[in-house]
Design a protein around this motif. Sequence first.
Motif, mmCIF file in Angstrom:
data_model
loop_
_atom_site.group_PDB
_atom_site.id
_atom_site.type_symbol
_atom_site.label_atom_id
_atom_site.label_comp_id
_atom_site.label_asym_id
_atom_site.label_seq_id
_atom_site.Cartn_x
_atom_site.Cartn_y
_atom_site.Cartn_z
ATOM 1 N N UNK A 41 0.828 -1.221 0.000
ATOM 2 C CA UNK A 41 0.000 0.000 0.000
ATOM 3 C C UNK A 41 0.857 1.264 0.000
ATOM 4 N N UNK A 42 2.150 1.120 0.334
ATOM 5 C CA UNK A 42 3.010 2.304 0.423
ATOM 6 C C UNK A 42 3.883 2.499 -0.825
ATOM 7 N N UNK A 43 3.798 1.541 -1.731
ATOM 8 C CA UNK A 43 4.700 1.573 -2.889
ATOM 9 C C UNK A 43 4.561 2.868 -3.689
ATOM 10 N N UNK A 44 3.335 3.226 -4.017
ATOM 11 C CA UNK A 44 3.128 4.416 -4.864
ATOM 12 C C UNK A 44 3.631 5.674 -4.165
ATOM 13 N N UNK A 45 3.389 5.753 -2.863
ATOM 14 C CA UNK A 45 3.819 6.941 -2.125
ATOM 15 C C UNK A 45 5.344 7.048 -2.107
ATOM 16 N N UNK A 46 6.018 5.891 -1.855
ATOM 17 C CA UNK A 46 7.484 5.896 -1.811
ATOM 18 C C UNK A 46 8.060 6.270 -3.177
#
Length: 877
Positions: A836-841
């Motif tokens: 779930x954090x991939x796009x943000x990172x």
Amino acid sequence: MTIQPHATGYPTILQCLATLGDSEVRELLINAGISPDCSCANCNQNEVAKIMGTLVLAQSSRTLASLLPNLACESETILPTIILSVRARNVLADNGISTVHNFSFYTLEELGHLKNSGLTTVLEYSRLAVRLQLHVAAKIVNPNDSIGSPVLGTTPREQVGSLPGNHSTIRPTLLQCFSCLGILAVKNALFEAGINPQTSVADYSQNDLAKILYPLVLKQSNLSFGTLLPGLMHGGNKNLPTAALKTRARNILSNYGIETISRFASLTTDHLRASCGAGQVTLVEYASLAICLHVQLVDGVCDGAQLPIEPTPLDAALGKLTELASWAVNTGKIGTLGELFALRPNQDTLPPDVASALTDFNSIDITPLSIPAAKVESAVNDVFHQLEERKRDIFSERQLNCNGSTLQQLADKYGITRERVRQIEDKTCEFLRTALASVAHNSLRWRAHALELSVRNGLPETSDLLVDARDQAFLGFSSVSLTRDLLLWLAGPYLRLNGWLLRKGSTIPVVPIGEPPFSQRDIVLQSDVSHWLSTEGFRPELAETVMRHSALKLLDDTWIRWVGFRQDKAAILLGLLDRPADAEELCKLIGEGVSEDGLRCALQTDPRFIRVNKKDFELRSWGGEQYSNISDEMASRIERTGGAVVLSDLIDELVQTFNVKANSVRMYATSPRFVLSGGMVRLRMDNEHILPDTNIGAVKGLFLEKSRNRVHLIITVDEETERGSGMWIRPAVGYALGLTPKGQLNFESEDGARLKVTWPESATTGPTIGSSRALATTTGTRLGETMVITFELDTKRVRAQRVPPDTTDIHLLTGLDIVVGKELEIVGAALGCNRTEVRSVLSKRGDVQLLNALPQTASGDGMAAALKALEAAVREP
């Protein structure tokens, strides 16, 4: 001095043989100690024949009658073969050649092809023809001579004055006079006009004869006037009488420099029509003039008459020379021509009249005495066209054309072997060199010799030296001619190659900087290059031209050796400057796109150089004191103060001592080598480890594949990469690779390319990755494109792959092994975050292309990612 018949009434040797070439005959006779003005009856005809046989042989493609027209006058006389060898007699007998008339209409080339005939036999025939020419000339004066005498021409006449008749009034017949136009044709033309061909030439008007016979001259338009009417050859360099011609005919001759009888005799009607623009009416005038002159000159041989023509320069020169020689001999001061020619008219010791004669002699124009260029070209063309077409083609392709056909191509063309082509080429070269070595081609050989002295082994085609040499050698020749090509071949042979005219087998000269004396010092002297060029067979004046296309550089009027890598050139420049210099100055002097940072790095690692301050370098061999870098100077002062120092005090000292920047000292204080705490800085102890930076998600293009113990790094190929320079990488990359400060890792690709990763303890920004140019070249990654480098940590292997600019392939964008449907999980694991954090990172660290390539997710995942990003943003100060 006009050539007169001998006092006895007999023509001279020169008059009899002028059809072989006036100047050539004269030179050969003089060289043999025989006077050209000797009577043809009182000379040793056998000796003259031996000398002149080579001139006949040199023109072997022409009939003996065209070379020696008196032979055609003896229509019924039996050929005196008793003076020939048995083989030569048998060859003539076997082929039915029994009369002088039959013999005269063969060429030596044809006689040489008869069965059992050879070169020796052909030479006998050439000598026999000369003896017959002399004997028939004497017989015109004394009809009682017997041409069949076994002792032909060997006994001088003793009582010339007792010969019957008034020899000064004996004239040749019309048939004898015009036999070279064709005996049958002349007979028919004269019979149709009601004239007996056996009538004396003096019985008819020259103009009437011209009106009857000019068509026979025009009909043989490819033969020169001198060949058809050999009497013209007696005119030599006398001025051509053109008063009777119309204005147009006179203008054409004047415009093309045709001013002498010999020059006029060398012309053909084909040449006058094609090259000079003469029309039919004008050609009739020229043919008529040639016939009139021929009659006058032939008649003058027997009558002693002279044309009303001005004396030639040779006449004037001999007259003045006689006057000067008389003075020299009478005074007893001078005994040789060399001493006489060394005199100067302004010498006070000369009588006024002798000084005046010397002035006149020195001012005589010798141009009319030379062989005209057109005659030289004609003679050369005659020799070349004696060859059969195949020989001419092979010679031209192999010797005159620098891009000509190969042996194999010519072998295929003519259906013969390569060895046979080579044999034909060699024999043709031998034939042409022998033929062009005769006296008849002196002018060509002299020009070739002068050209060779000027060009030597070669000259640039734009060189003034070559322009002058060619202008002199080609003077008077047509702009595109076979003669020019043969002249270059005879002189060299020379061929055109890459803007140079080079002797065959030579190469464009380049200064051999790796050999003495050039290898012994960095400065190259032009005088040394000039001397080297002379020893190599080139003009020393070419030194500067050759230096400009050699591995040399002109710097402030000094030529220096210019070889090796950038640091090698920097060493040469420092030696020339003889003072320290910084990388910026050296880069400007080197040029060639060398970067300042790259050069500085190369100088720092090369043991030949030392730094003498924060930016300048000098050669270690100079013995100067080496400058330590800021990190070393900081460590030295910390150790001197007991292990710790106030940072602000350290900054003040270094700035004042070395003129370094304060910010530079602050940055080095944060490097792994030091520990900064509470405003104090000290050296880091061996047991004090730095907290590793494991924030992989903060480094753009970095992916850690723990399951396979691999690290993937995306880099952009820039100018530094293409130049072979290294690049700084973030500390997190070094820790991901298992590298710590003061450490080094070495990786190797499948094709043997090495990639080094180092982390100097004084580095303020982190580790350094070595040159990746080899990987970029192997993968075809161009400037501005990206490639993914994969480090195999277990095996220390490295590989790379180009990332296409518009790709959406996640594997290509990361190097990771991707499973469809698990993209976010796999990428998240490589970034150290959940799916779930991939796009943000990726958004934060700028991996936009990968972010856009990820598959669309469910709304819940998107909402969770958005909440996480919002929460993180709120927590940030």
